[in-house]
Design a protein around this motif. Structure first.
Motif, PDB file in Angstrom:
ATOM      1  N   CYS A  21       0.839  -1.214   0.000  1.00  0.00           N
ATOM      2  CA  CYS A  21       0.000   0.000   0.000  1.00  0.00           C
ATOM      3  C   CYS A  21       0.867   1.254   0.000  1.00  0.00           C
ATOM      4  CB  CYS A  21      -0.937  -0.003   1.205  1.00  0.00           C
ATOM      5  SG  CYS A  21      -2.222  -1.247   1.050  1.00  0.00           S
ATOM      6  N   CYS A  77      -0.250   5.055  -0.627  1.00  0.00           N
ATOM      7  CA  CYS A  77      -1.252   5.189   0.442  1.00  0.00           C
ATOM      8  C   CYS A  77      -0.569   5.436   1.790  1.00  0.00           C
ATOM      9  CB  CYS A  77      -2.075   3.913   0.569  1.00  0.00           C
ATOM     10  SG  CYS A  77      -3.068   3.548  -0.878  1.00  0.00           S
ATOM     11  N   ARG A 111      -5.925   6.341   0.133  1.00  0.00           N
ATOM     12  CA  ARG A 111      -5.529   7.066  -1.082  1.00  0.00           C
ATOM     13  C   ARG A 111      -6.312   8.369  -1.070  1.00  0.00           C
ATOM     14  NH1 ARG A 111      -6.971   7.836  -6.691  1.00  0.00           N
ATOM     15  NH2 ARG A 111      -5.140   7.639  -8.027  1.00  0.00           N
ATOM     16  N   VAL A 169      -6.829   0.534  -6.192  1.00  0.00           N
ATOM     17  CA  VAL A 169      -5.935   1.690  -5.958  1.00  0.00           C
ATOM     18  C   VAL A 169      -4.827   1.725  -7.016  1.00  0.00           C
ATOM     19  CG1 VAL A 169      -4.146   2.572  -4.384  1.00  0.00           C
ATOM     20  CG2 VAL A 169      -6.400   1.925  -3.499  1.00  0.00           C
ATOM     21  N   ARG A 170      -4.222   0.568  -7.275  1.00  0.00           N
ATOM     22  CA  ARG A 170      -3.146   0.521  -8.277  1.00  0.00           C
ATOM     23  C   ARG A 170      -3.672   0.925  -9.656  1.00  0.00           C
ATOM     24  NH1 ARG A 170      -0.660  -5.349  -6.300  1.00  0.00           N
ATOM     25  NH2 ARG A 170       0.971  -4.540  -4.927  1.00  0.00           N
ATOM     26  N   ASN A 223      -4.166   4.602  -9.813  1.00  0.00           N
ATOM     27  CA  ASN A 223      -2.847   5.251  -9.946  1.00  0.00           C
ATOM     28  C   ASN A 223      -2.360   5.188 -11.397  1.00  0.00           C
ATOM     29  OD1 ASN A 223      -2.843   5.685  -7.211  1.00  0.00           O
ATOM     30  ND2 ASN A 223      -1.349   4.085  -6.736  1.00  0.00           N
ATOM     31  N   GLU A 245     -10.269   4.149   0.874  1.00  0.00           N
ATOM     32  CA  GLU A 245      -9.498   3.442   1.914  1.00  0.00           C
ATOM     33  C   GLU A 245      -9.663   1.941   1.756  1.00  0.00           C
ATOM     34  OE1 GLU A 245     -10.093   4.726   5.945  1.00  0.00           O
ATOM     35  OE2 GLU A 245      -9.688   6.829   5.451  1.00  0.00           O
TER      36      GLU A 245
END
Ligand code: GLV
Ligand code: MN
Ligand code: MN
Length: 410
Positions: free
Chosen positions: A49, A54, A68, A106-107, A110, A121
């Motif tokens: 993370c 994060c 994030r 999240v990745r 990004n 989160e």
């Protein structure tokens, strides 16, 4: 935003790497809550993370939050996650999938340089399984205010270690617990049952979860010699336990449709082949989608336990240690999951969860939804638990759409 894609291969690789921690010979995972292996899985999650930008924090019961940032940091986060603890003979996917699907979202955000309005989160809830420290879903329950924090920290395993002590020991005891608004909570999970596979559906749009009750029963009789003690004078605790096991199974059949009834743990003492058992500890797990039917199952169990004790001249200690009513998830979150399945073009159906999940307690404090994907032969809580990489990726893709729907993305 509808074209944004998660990376299924990266998600699969992360799942397989996480499954190395506590890997068993039969291909499963043994990563009981708050053991050194749980610590290792938390450390790896933290590393991944932080590498994804994060900030990772944890609360007083060890729940972990990888944040994030959003465009508007005053907005409550959209949360997603599950658990990293496992059953003693658990699989690679139960829990870890929901955590790592959140990380993959999240990745993917990004990679595509997407900024969401609300922060996102990814959460790891402490002690979901309830296998080492009963009951289930303790971290999310404490977070949601269903369980008192101090009482939760004082729960003991069968060796007398406290949850709080073990949390300190592995270095994941933080500050505060709960009382934080969330815009929404989503959890991806394998179904752990056979319905999606039977119906040839890729995505289960989870509408809610059935109710559960857990019991601990201790029967006390009298230890004595297996040879000289006549049958007529015995006070054999295991014989009483055997009739309770049979009654539990009968109740499960009597309360169809919907009932599930299990004796999962039994400890007979002194467990010596030529001693009549003087004491038995046993657990009962009851589930039903209808709370009234679950209450009636409770009454039937109590009557059966009293009868078994009387028939064998045993003392009975009967405790219902946990009750969790049936849950209905938030219509908008359920709708966001369904919409995500439609955007992805996945075959989908509505489904009620047979298993307990942290989403059940999160539903008490935030709009909540869940995404199920099929698992092979419907088998879970077993080292052979398996799922296809395509289905795993599809569930994560739906999670991405559901999160974007609630968090707003640009
Ligand atoms: C959690 O794994 C449950 O028992 O449903
Ligand atoms: Mn689980
Ligand atoms: Mn489980």
């Amino acid at each position: 935003m509808e074209n944004l894609k998660i990376d299924g291969a990266r998600l699969w690789d992360s799942l397989m790497e996480m499954a190395q921690i506590g890997a068993t010979e039969k291909g499963g995972v043994n990563r009981l809550a708050l053991t050194d292996l749980d610590r290792k899985s938390r450390d790896l999650f933290t590393r991944w993370c932080e590498a994804a930008g994060c900030t990772v924090t944890y609360d007083a019961i060890g729940n972990m939050f990888a944040r994030r940032p959003g465009r508007d940091e005053s907005l409550p986060p959209v949360m997603t996650g599950s658990h990293l603890d496992s059953q003693p003979t658990g699989g690679k996917f139960d829990g870890a999938y929901g955590v790592l699907a959140g990380l993959e979202v999240v990745r993917a955000l990004n990679d595509a340089d997407v900024e969401t309005d609300a922060p996102v989160e990814v959460v790891v809830w402490t002690n979901e399984e309830g296998s080492r420290f009963a009951p289930s879903m303790v971290g999310s329950g404490a977070y949601a205010g269903v369980f008192d924090l101090e009482e939760s920290l004082a729960i003991q395993d069968r060796d007398g270690n406290t949850l709080g002590g073990e949390l300190q020991r592995i270095g994941y005891k933080g500050e505060g617990c709960g009382n934080r608004p969330a815009t929404a909570y989503f959890e991806a999970h394998i179904e752990q049952g056979p319905i999606l596979e039977d119906q040839k559906q890729t995505i289960g749009v989870v509408s809610g979860a059935q109710g559960q009750r857990w019991y601990e029963i201790t029967l006390t009789g009298r230890e004595s010699h297996a040879g000289p003690t006549p049958m007529a004078v015995r006070r054999d605790a295991l014989v009483g336990a055997a009739s309770i096991v049979t009654a539990v199974n009968r109740i499960g059949h009597d309360f169809q449709p919907g009932a599930c009834a299990t004796v999962g743990m039994i400890e007979s003492s002194p467990n010596s082949r030529n001693v009549i058992p003087g004491e038995v500890f046993m657990t009962v797990d009851f589930r039903h989608p209808d709370d009234d039917r679950l209450a009636a199952m409770n009454d039937a169990l109590r009557a059966a336990a009293e009868e078994a004790a009387a028939a064998n001249t045993l003392e009975l200690d009967f405790n219902q240690i946990w009750s969790c009513p049936a849950t209905v998830f938030d219509a908008d979150c359920v709708g966001a999951v369904r919409k995500g399945a439609e955007i992805g073009g996945y075959a989908h159906m509505d489904i009620v969860s047979g298993a307990g999940h942290d989403a059940v307690y999160m539903a008490k404090v935030a709009p909540t939804g869940m995404i199920f994907v099929p698992c092979e032969d419907g088998i879970s809580h077993n080292e052979i638990e398996n799922a296809t990489s395509e289905d795993i990726a599809a569930g994560c893709q739906v999670l991405l759409h559901a999160i974007l729907d609630r968090a707003g993305g640009h």
